[in-house]
Design a protein around this motif. Structure first.
Motif, PDB file in Angstrom:
ATOM      1  N   LEU A 104       1.214  -1.146   0.102  1.00 49.37           N
ATOM      2  CA  LEU A 104       0.003  -0.309   0.021  1.00 49.37           C
ATOM      3  C   LEU A 104       0.469   1.016  -0.290  1.00 49.37           C
ATOM      4  O   LEU A 104       0.832   2.151  -0.418  1.00 49.37           O
ATOM      5  CB  LEU A 104      -1.305  -0.315   1.619  1.00 49.37           C
ATOM      6  CG  LEU A 104      -2.249   0.797   1.677  1.00 49.37           C
ATOM      7  CD1 LEU A 104      -3.025   1.225   0.101  1.00 49.37           C
ATOM      8  CD2 LEU A 104      -3.217   1.162   1.988  1.00 49.37           C
ATOM      9  N   GLY A 107       2.202   1.595  -3.671  1.00 45.79           N
ATOM     10  CA  GLY A 107       1.022   1.808  -4.236  1.00 45.79           C
ATOM     11  C   GLY A 107       0.888   3.842  -3.978  1.00 45.79           C
ATOM     12  O   GLY A 107       0.560   4.318  -5.223  1.00 45.79           O
ATOM     13  N   LEU A 108       1.306   3.964  -2.805  1.00 44.72           N
ATOM     14  CA  LEU A 108       1.120   5.933  -2.312  1.00 44.72           C
ATOM     15  C   LEU A 108       2.142   6.424  -3.242  1.00 44.72           C
ATOM     16  O   LEU A 108       1.830   7.645  -3.548  1.00 44.72           O
ATOM     17  CB  LEU A 108       0.605   5.862  -1.314  1.00 44.72           C
ATOM     18  CG  LEU A 108      -0.814   5.021  -0.122  1.00 44.72           C
ATOM     19  CD1 LEU A 108      -0.302   5.507   0.992  1.00 44.72           C
ATOM     20  CD2 LEU A 108      -1.583   5.497  -1.749  1.00 44.72           C
ATOM     21  N   ALA A 111       1.499   6.639  -6.418  1.00 42.34           N
ATOM     22  CA  ALA A 111       0.458   7.848  -8.000  1.00 42.34           C
ATOM     23  C   ALA A 111       0.839   9.307  -6.939  1.00 42.34           C
ATOM     24  O   ALA A 111       0.495   9.743  -7.872  1.00 42.34           O
ATOM     25  CB  ALA A 111      -0.645   7.261  -6.305  1.00 42.34           C
ATOM     26  N   LEU A 284      -4.607   6.999  -9.121  1.00 47.30           N
ATOM     27  CA  LEU A 284      -5.287   6.260  -8.357  1.00 47.30           C
ATOM     28  C   LEU A 284      -4.825   4.614  -8.879  1.00 47.30           C
ATOM     29  O   LEU A 284      -5.546   4.098  -7.652  1.00 47.30           O
ATOM     30  CB  LEU A 284      -6.351   6.616  -7.855  1.00 47.30           C
ATOM     31  CG  LEU A 284      -6.960   7.530  -6.972  1.00 47.30           C
ATOM     32  CD1 LEU A 284      -8.272   8.244  -7.228  1.00 47.30           C
ATOM     33  CD2 LEU A 284      -6.226   7.578  -5.681  1.00 47.30           C
ATOM     34  N   CYS A 286      -2.685   3.485  -9.904  1.00 47.96           N
ATOM     35  CA  CYS A 286      -1.409   2.996  -9.765  1.00 47.96           C
ATOM     36  C   CYS A 286      -1.428   1.582  -8.018  1.00 47.96           C
ATOM     37  O   CYS A 286      -0.815   1.060  -8.067  1.00 47.96           O
ATOM     38  CB  CYS A 286       0.171   4.099  -9.779  1.00 47.96           C
ATOM     39  SG  CYS A 286       0.228   4.178 -10.610  1.00 47.96           S
ATOM     40  N   VAL A 287      -2.372   2.792  -7.132  1.00 46.77           N
ATOM     41  CA  VAL A 287      -2.885   2.145  -6.020  1.00 46.77           C
ATOM     42  C   VAL A 287      -3.235   0.266  -6.194  1.00 46.77           C
ATOM     43  O   VAL A 287      -2.951  -0.661  -5.758  1.00 46.77           O
ATOM     44  CB  VAL A 287      -3.077   2.671  -5.237  1.00 46.77           C
ATOM     45  CG1 VAL A 287      -3.721   1.851  -3.869  1.00 46.77           C
ATOM     46  CG2 VAL A 287      -2.420   4.087  -4.842  1.00 46.77           C
ATOM     47  N   THR A 290      -0.365  -2.424  -7.750  1.00 44.90           N
ATOM     48  CA  THR A 290       0.365  -2.585  -7.228  1.00 44.90           C
ATOM     49  C   THR A 290      -0.288  -3.672  -5.945  1.00 44.90           C
ATOM     50  O   THR A 290       0.321  -4.621  -5.686  1.00 44.90           O
ATOM     51  CB  THR A 290       0.237  -1.552  -6.107  1.00 44.90           C
ATOM     52  OG1 THR A 290       1.204  -0.525  -6.844  1.00 44.90           O
ATOM     53  CG2 THR A 290       2.006  -2.071  -5.175  1.00 44.90           C
ATOM     54  N   THR A 346     -10.855   1.979 -11.138  1.00 46.11           N
ATOM     55  CA  THR A 346      -9.343   2.220 -10.052  1.00 46.11           C
ATOM     56  C   THR A 346     -10.681   1.153  -8.624  1.00 46.11           C
ATOM     57  O   THR A 346      -9.996   0.286  -7.871  1.00 46.11           O
ATOM     58  CB  THR A 346      -9.151   3.213  -9.706  1.00 46.11           C
ATOM     59  OG1 THR A 346      -8.437   4.119  -9.869  1.00 46.11           O
ATOM     60  CG2 THR A 346      -8.712   3.774  -7.495  1.00 46.11           C
TER      61      THR A 346
END
Length: 380
Positions: A104, A107-108, A111, A284, A286-287, A290, A346
């Motif tokens: 997480l 992913g952030l 992002a 978003l 991308c989060v 992942t 997303t």
């Protein structure tokens, strides 16, 4: 964040950098060949080629960044699983939800990178690229002063220079004008000079000949001249009133003055809404990809045969999300009020990741109960 979380996050970032470099290099080589041929063929220098390449990199990175994040997530999770590190962590009482914290955080971070690309670098690079293309289009020297090559600055026009002297004199000039279907004119000159007068450009040919062919009567007329002026402004003039690319419009302008953009640039409200919300949705997603890469591989558990089935499932889900991103754009283009559809991929991706993590945390939900063994017969 625990030491284990920092360790896994560092692995994510290292592999993310590696996959990003590989993917950008592959896509860049594919585009650089076309760009190199176009720019160098038009007489531009290698510095101009490098400048154009740098200006196209933000758009290229935007395309490959989600794929690199997904590949890093799958690769690192697979390696942790194959080396039994995830198994050890689960044996110590860590749930899949706790193990997902580095994914997480990763992913952030991706992002945030994507947000900087879409909101800052992309508009700036697209705007600067349009300015440089307009400057090069007005550059007569780059477009026409190339010796030893047959150039085609416009449809039906061929231009050739045998040699260019250091003082700017052109030797052995050939110009064929076939834009008029009723007659074709060919000019040749021993020498020629380019003269600029404001926005106009004239080619002054000396000691030459003009041959005019009437295609209707098939009559050829020849004229010898001592000097002749030919206006070549139409060959190099480009439309300077082109509408700016919607990708070059800053995000704040898209949010604050969509009506002015529609009036001045001609973009519909649907196009403005799609571009604006895509800039947020790309970050978003991308989060989502992942977490999908991590949660899908968590379904398998430790196995000496690997988790190739889970990896294949994660890849199929990635393709599905990309297809869904393409499907939701058309309704938004037709009606700007449907902009929430842009975030549907997303939301679907996050829901799938949460579902997989829930299944991974409850192995009994995904196991098939074995058939009960028949009761043993008691000997009499």
């Amino acid at each position: 964040m625990s030491r284990y979380d920092r360790y896994v996050l560092s692995q994510y970032l290292v592999l993310f950098g590696f996959f990003s470099l590989i993917l950008v290099a592959v896509f860049w080589i594919n585009r650089a060949v076309v760009l190199f041929d176009r720019l160098i063929g038009d007489g531009q220098s290698a510095m101009v080629f490098l400048e154009f390449t740098a200006l196209t990199l933000p758009n290229l990175i935007r395309m490959v960044l989600p794929m690199a994040a997904f590949a890093a997530s799958v690769y690192v999770t697979n390696r942790l699983n194959s080396e039994s590190e995830l198994t050890v962590m689960q044996a110590t009482g860590s749930s899949p939800w706790q193990l997902a914290r580095p994914a997480l955080a990763f992913g952030l971070i991706t992002a945030l990178m994507m947000s900087i690309l879409t909101h800052v670098l992309m508009p700036a690079s697209t705007k600067q690229l349009a300015i440089r293309e307009a400057e090069i289009a007005r550059n007569v020297t780059a477009r026409l002063l190339t010796e030893g090559s047959f150039l085609h600055p416009a449809n039906g026009v061929t231009f050739y220079i045998r040699q260019i002297d250091p003082d700017g004199r052109l030797n052995g000039v050939f110009l064929s004008d076939r834009r008029d279907p009723e007659q074709r004119v060919t000019y040749t000159g021993a020498e020629a000079y380019l003269v600029r007068e404001g926005d106009r450009a004239n080619l002054i040919m000396v000691d030459g000949m003009a041959q005019r062919l009437d295609t209707a009567t098939e009559t050829l007329s020849t004229t010898v001249f001592a000097d002749f002026s030919f206006d070549i402004s139409s060959l190099i003039k480009k439309n300077d009133n082109r509408t700016r690319s919607i990708r070059a419009i800053p995000t704040l302008e898209l949010m604050r003055t969509p009506g002015d953009i529609t009036e001045n640039d001609g973009y519909t409200p649907g196009q403005i809404a799609e571009e604006l919300h895509l800039r947020f949705a790309r970050a978003l997603i991308c989060v989502a990809v992942t977490l999908i890469g991590f949660s899908t591989l968590m379904l398998g558990g430790f196995s000496r045969f690997g988790v190739w089935r889970q990896a294949l499932l994660a890849f199929v889900l990635l393709i599905f999300l990309e297809m869904l991103r393409g499907v939701v754009s058309d309704p938004v283009l037709e009606n700007a009020n449907r902009w929430p559809l842009i975030y549907l991929p997303t939301v679907v991706g996050l829901m799938v990741a949460v579902l997989f993590l829930r299944l991974a945390s409850r192995p009994r939900l995904r196991r098939i109960k074995p058939n009960p063994a028949p009761p043993a017969e008691v000997a009499p």
